[in-house]
Design an enzyme around this catalytic site. Structure first.
Site, PDB file in Angstrom:
ATOM      1  N   LYS A 182       0.887  -1.179   0.000  1.00  0.00           N
ATOM      2  CA  LYS A 182       0.000   0.000   0.000  1.00  0.00           C
ATOM      3  C   LYS A 182       0.914   1.214   0.000  1.00  0.00           C
ATOM      4  O   LYS A 182       1.895   1.229   0.751  1.00  0.00           O
ATOM      5  CB  LYS A 182      -0.885   0.003   1.251  1.00  0.00           C
ATOM      6  CG  LYS A 182      -1.816  -1.210   1.353  1.00  0.00           C
ATOM      7  CD  LYS A 182      -2.842  -1.225   0.242  1.00  0.00           C
ATOM      8  CE  LYS A 182      -3.680  -2.479   0.276  1.00  0.00           C
ATOM      9  NZ  LYS A 182      -4.597  -2.593  -0.839  1.00  0.00           N
ATOM     10  N   HIS A 302      -7.247 -14.173  -7.099  1.00  0.00           N
ATOM     11  CA  HIS A 302      -7.837 -13.028  -6.410  1.00  0.00           C
ATOM     12  C   HIS A 302      -9.232 -12.841  -6.970  1.00  0.00           C
ATOM     13  O   HIS A 302      -9.526 -13.272  -8.078  1.00  0.00           O
ATOM     14  CB  HIS A 302      -6.973 -11.772  -6.617  1.00  0.00           C
ATOM     15  CG  HIS A 302      -7.414 -10.641  -5.746  1.00  0.00           C
ATOM     16  ND1 HIS A 302      -8.078  -9.545  -6.236  1.00  0.00           N
ATOM     17  CD2 HIS A 302      -7.335 -10.456  -4.407  1.00  0.00           C
ATOM     18  CE1 HIS A 302      -8.361  -8.725  -5.235  1.00  0.00           C
ATOM     19  NE2 HIS A 302      -7.929  -9.253  -4.115  1.00  0.00           N
ATOM     20  N   HIS A 346      -9.001 -16.048  -2.411  1.00  0.00           N
ATOM     21  CA  HIS A 346      -9.464 -15.127  -1.362  1.00  0.00           C
ATOM     22  C   HIS A 346     -10.887 -15.530  -0.999  1.00  0.00           C
ATOM     23  O   HIS A 346     -11.767 -15.560  -1.863  1.00  0.00           O
ATOM     24  CB  HIS A 346      -9.417 -13.694  -1.882  1.00  0.00           C
ATOM     25  CG  HIS A 346      -8.020 -13.162  -1.988  1.00  0.00           C
ATOM     26  ND1 HIS A 346      -7.567 -12.104  -1.254  1.00  0.00           N
ATOM     27  CD2 HIS A 346      -6.974 -13.583  -2.736  1.00  0.00           C
ATOM     28  CE1 HIS A 346      -6.285 -11.872  -1.548  1.00  0.00           C
ATOM     29  NE2 HIS A 346      -5.904 -12.754  -2.448  1.00  0.00           N
TER      30      HIS A 346
HETATM   31  C1  CAP Z   1      -8.357  -7.963  -0.450  1.00  0.00           C
HETATM   32  C2  CAP Z   1      -7.427  -7.130  -1.272  1.00  0.00           C
HETATM   33  C3  CAP Z   1      -7.078  -5.872  -0.560  1.00  0.00           C
HETATM   34  C4  CAP Z   1      -6.351  -6.124   0.691  1.00  0.00           C
HETATM   35  C5  CAP Z   1      -5.860  -4.794   1.168  1.00  0.00           C
HETATM   36  C6  CAP Z   1      -6.178  -7.896  -1.660  1.00  0.00           C
HETATM   37  O1  CAP Z   1      -8.981  -8.826  -1.289  1.00  0.00           O
HETATM   38  O2  CAP Z   1      -8.035  -6.682  -2.457  1.00  0.00           O
HETATM   39  O3  CAP Z   1      -6.218  -5.132  -1.423  1.00  0.00           O
HETATM   40  O4  CAP Z   1      -7.194  -6.652   1.658  1.00  0.00           O
HETATM   41  O5  CAP Z   1      -5.034  -5.059   2.194  1.00  0.00           O
HETATM   42  O6  CAP Z   1      -5.640  -7.547  -2.724  1.00  0.00           O
HETATM   43  O7  CAP Z   1      -5.783  -8.792  -0.918  1.00  0.00           O
HETATM   44  P1  CAP Z   1     -10.108  -9.798  -0.656  1.00  0.00           P
HETATM   45  P2  CAP Z   1      -5.463  -4.619   3.654  1.00  0.00           P
HETATM   46  O8  CAP Z   1     -11.019  -8.936   0.177  1.00  0.00           O
HETATM   47  O9  CAP Z   1     -10.791 -10.383  -1.849  1.00  0.00           O
HETATM   48  O10 CAP Z   1      -9.361 -10.788   0.146  1.00  0.00           O
HETATM   49  O11 CAP Z   1      -6.951  -4.685   3.691  1.00  0.00           O
HETATM   50  O12 CAP Z   1      -4.794  -5.610   4.508  1.00  0.00           O
HETATM   51  O13 CAP Z   1      -4.921  -3.218   3.759  1.00  0.00           O
HETATM   52 MG    MG Z   2      -6.415  -5.589  -3.262  1.00  0.00          MG
END
Ligand code: CAP
Ligand code: MG
Length: 477
Positions: A182, A302, A346
Site C-alpha cells: 500500500k 484473487h 481469497h
Molecule cells: C483484499 C485485497 C485488498 C487487501 C488490502 C487484496 O482482497 O483486495 O487489497 O485486503 O489489504 O488484494 O488482498 P479480498 P489490507 O477482500 O478479496 O481478500 O486490507 O490488509 O490493507
Molecule cells: Mg487488493
C-alpha cells in the site's frame, strides 16, 4: 401470466422426490415474487384461491419457471411433432424439489446429460444464464451448487493445493503470511522490489510473501517484467540469507489469455512458484485455460469484482427474511474455482465485512474439506470433492496482527493471512510491521494467548500494533 414459461412440461417433482446424487447437478435458490406478477395472477387464477393458496401457487410457478428456463423450457407450447426434440426435452427437464413455501427457497435437480461435463462456462450459461431476467421474480440468490461425481472427475483440479505449496515452500505446518503493498499503486517496479527485500529479511527472516494488488498490472512506472524479475531476485537472495523459502503472488491479470500465459512463463523463468490472476475479471474460460496450459505454477486466485456478484445487503442473504437483489454466494463461486483448479483463493475473513454469518469459516471447509456437509444455518448443499485437492484460503481485508489469534482459531492453519495496511501502517514502520506479524504467528503456534504476550511484552512490535489497531479487523468502508 407475464413471464410464466413452464407451459410445456411439468417441472416440479412429485412431493418427497429426491435426485440420485450420481446423475444430477443440484442448485439451491431463493426468490421473491414480483408484485405485478402477484396482482396479475390474482386475475388469472380462480377467485376461490385464498391468499396463501395464491402465493404458494405463484411460488411453485416461479420455481418451475426457473427450472424450465435453465433447462429445456419454452415460454409457450411449441410444435411437438416428429423430430421436434420434445421427447428428449421432456426427459432432460430440470425438476424442482424440496420447496420451502415459507422462505421461498427450493432446489433444482438437473440431469447431468444436460451439460458438457468439463465446461464451467457452458454450465453457468445453463443454470444461471437467463433466470435473473425473469419478470415474475423481483429478487433471487443462488446459494450453492452440488457437482455430481462425474463432473468433479472431469476436472484435473488444483495442481499443487495446500500440500503441494507446502512442499514448494518447505513449510510443513503453520499459516503463510503475505503483504499487498500500500499504496496499492504508486511504487515503481524497483521500489516494489526494495519493499520485498525489507519484508523478506526483517525480524527473524520468516516473512514469506508479497502480493501485487489487483490493479497492479503492466504500467509505465511499474513494468510487469522488471517487477517480476527484481522481486523474485530479492526472494532468491533472502532465501539464501535467511534459509526460508519466499513467494511472490505476481499479478498476470490481462484480458488476453495469451499475454497472461506469457507473463506466467516469465514468472517461471525467474524462478517463481506462484502466479496471480483476478479470476472474476478474467473469467471462467481464462481460469480453465490457464490451469490446463500453465507452465507449472501454483495459481493464486484473487476475486476482484466479486462483490458485484456476491454482495446482497438484504435480510435474505442467508435464507431468512426478504431478498432485494440478484446475486450468487461466494460459496457458489468458491466451489467453481476449486473445481477448476486454483491453488489459493481469497475467501474473506471472519468478523470482517459482511462475513460474520460464519460464511468465511464455511468457505474454508468448501475449499479444504473432502466430504463437506451442508452448513447448519447458511443455505448450502455440501459437496463430495473426490480427487480434488484442498486449496489455500486467503484471509484478507482490513487485517492486522491483532487479528491473528481469532482468525487462526476460526480458519485453521492452511491459510494465507494477508496484511497490507496491517503491516505497512505499523506505528514504528515497516520492519516493525514485519516483526509484529512474526510475533503474532509465533505466539499462536506456541499457544501463548495474545493478550498475555502483550501484557508481558509491552514494548514489543506486536504490543505496539495492538495499541494502534486493537483487536478485530478494520472494516474497509
Ligand atoms: C483484499 C485485497 C485488498 C487487501 C488490502 C487484496 O482482497 O483486495 O487489497 O485486503 O489489504 O488484494 O488482498 P479480498 P489490507 O477482500 O478479496 O481478500 O486490507 O490488509 O490493507
Ligand atoms: Mg487488493
Amino acid at each position: 401470466m407475464k413471464g410464466k414459461i413452464a407451459v410445456q412440461f411439468d417441472y416440479i417433482a412429485k412431493k418427497g422426490w429426491k435426485p440420485d446424487k450420481k446423475n444430477y447437478l443440484v442448485t439451491l435458490l431463493k426468490v421473491e415474487l414480483d408484485k405485478e406478477a402477484v396482482k396479475e395472477a390474482r386475475y388469472s387464477h380462480s377467485k376461490k384461491f385464498s391468499e396463501k393458496k395464491l402465493r404458494n401457487t405463484l411460488f411453485e410457478e416461479a420455481a418451475a419457471t426457473v427450472a424450465a428456463e435453465s433447462s429445456t423450457g419454452t415460454w409457450t407450447k411449441v410444435y411437438d411433432g416428429k423430430d421436434s426434440g420434445i421427447p428428449l426435452a421432456h426427459k432432460l427437464r430440470a425438476l424442482v424439489f424440496d420447496l420451502d413455501y415459507k422462505k421461498n427457497m427450493f432446489k433444482i435437480a438437473y440431469p447431468i446429460e444436460l451439460f458438457e461435463l468439463n465446461n464451467v462456462s457452458g454450465l453457468l450459461a445453463g443454470i444461471v444464464g437467463n433466470i435473473a431476467g425473469m419478470k415474475m421474480v423481483s429478487a433471487m440468490r443462488v446459494y450453492d451448487v452440488y457437482f455430481p461425481e462425474r463432473m468433479v472427475k472431469a476436472f484435473p483440479g488444483p495442481r499443487f493445493g495446500v500440500l503441494g505449496v507446502r512442499k514448494l515452500l518447505n513449510k510443513k505446518k503453520g499459516c503463510l503470511v503475505c503483504t499487498v503493498p500500500k499504496p496499492k499503486i504508486g511504487r515503481t517496479d524497483k521500489e516494489q522490489a526494495e519493499l520485498a527485500q525489507i519484508l523478506f529479511n526483517s525480524g527473524n527472516g520468516t516473512y514469506e510473501g508479497i502480493k501485487d494488488d489487483e490493479n497492479l498490472t503492466h504500467l509505465k512506472f511499474n513494468d510487469f517484467y522488471k517487477r517480476c524479475k527484481w522481486v523474485l531476485e530479492k526472494a532468491r537472495e533472502a532465501e539464501k540469507r535467511t534459509g526460508n523459502k519466499k513467494f511472490y503472488l505476481c499479478n498476470t491479470t490481462h484480458s488476453d489469455i495469451n499475454e497472461m500465459l506469457k507473463r506466467a512463463k516469465s514468472i517461471k523463468d525467474n524462478g517463481g512458484i506462484f502466479m496471480m490472476m483476478d479470476v472474476v475479471t478474467t473469467g471462467f474460460s481464462a481460469v480453465d485455460t490457464v490451469r490446463r496450459n500453465n507452465p507449472g505454477l501454483a495459481i493464486h486466485a484473487h476475486r476482484a469484482m466479486h462483490g458485484f456478484l456476491t454482495r446482497d445487503n438484504s435480510p435474505g442473504i442467508h435464507g431468512e427474511g426478504k431478498l432485494y437483489g440478484f446475486s450468487v454466494s461466494m460459496i457458489f463461486l468458491a466451489k467453481l474455482f476449486r473445481l477448476m483448479g486454483v491453488d489459493s483463493l481469497h475467501g474473506g475473513s471472519p468478523l470482517a465485512k459482511m462475513e460474520d454469518y460464519g460464511e468465511a469459516e464455511y468457505i474454508q471447509k468448501v475449499l479444504q474439506g473432502k466430504n463437506v456437509k451442508p452448513h447448519f444455518k447458511i443455505p448450502t448443499l455440501g459437496q463430495d470433492w473426490h480427487h480434488i485437492k484442498p486449496v489455500w484460503m486467503v484471509a484478507s481485508g482490513g487485517l492486522h496482527p491483532g487479528d491473528f489469534e481469532a482468525i487462526l482459531d476460526k480458519l485453521g492453519e492452511d491459510i494465507i493471512l494477508q496484511c497490507g495496511g496491517g503491516l505497512l501502517g505499523h506505528p514504528d514502520g515497516i520492519e516493525a510491521g514485519v516483526i509484529a506479524i512474526e510475533e503474532a504467528r509465533e505466539i499462536y503456534e506456541k499457544k501463548i494467548p495474545v493478550k498475555k504476550f502483550v501484557e508481558e511484552n509491552k514494548e514489543s512490535a506486536l504490543a505496539k500494533a495492538i495499541e494502534h489497531w486493537g483487536y478485530g479487523p478494520k472494516i474497509v468502508y
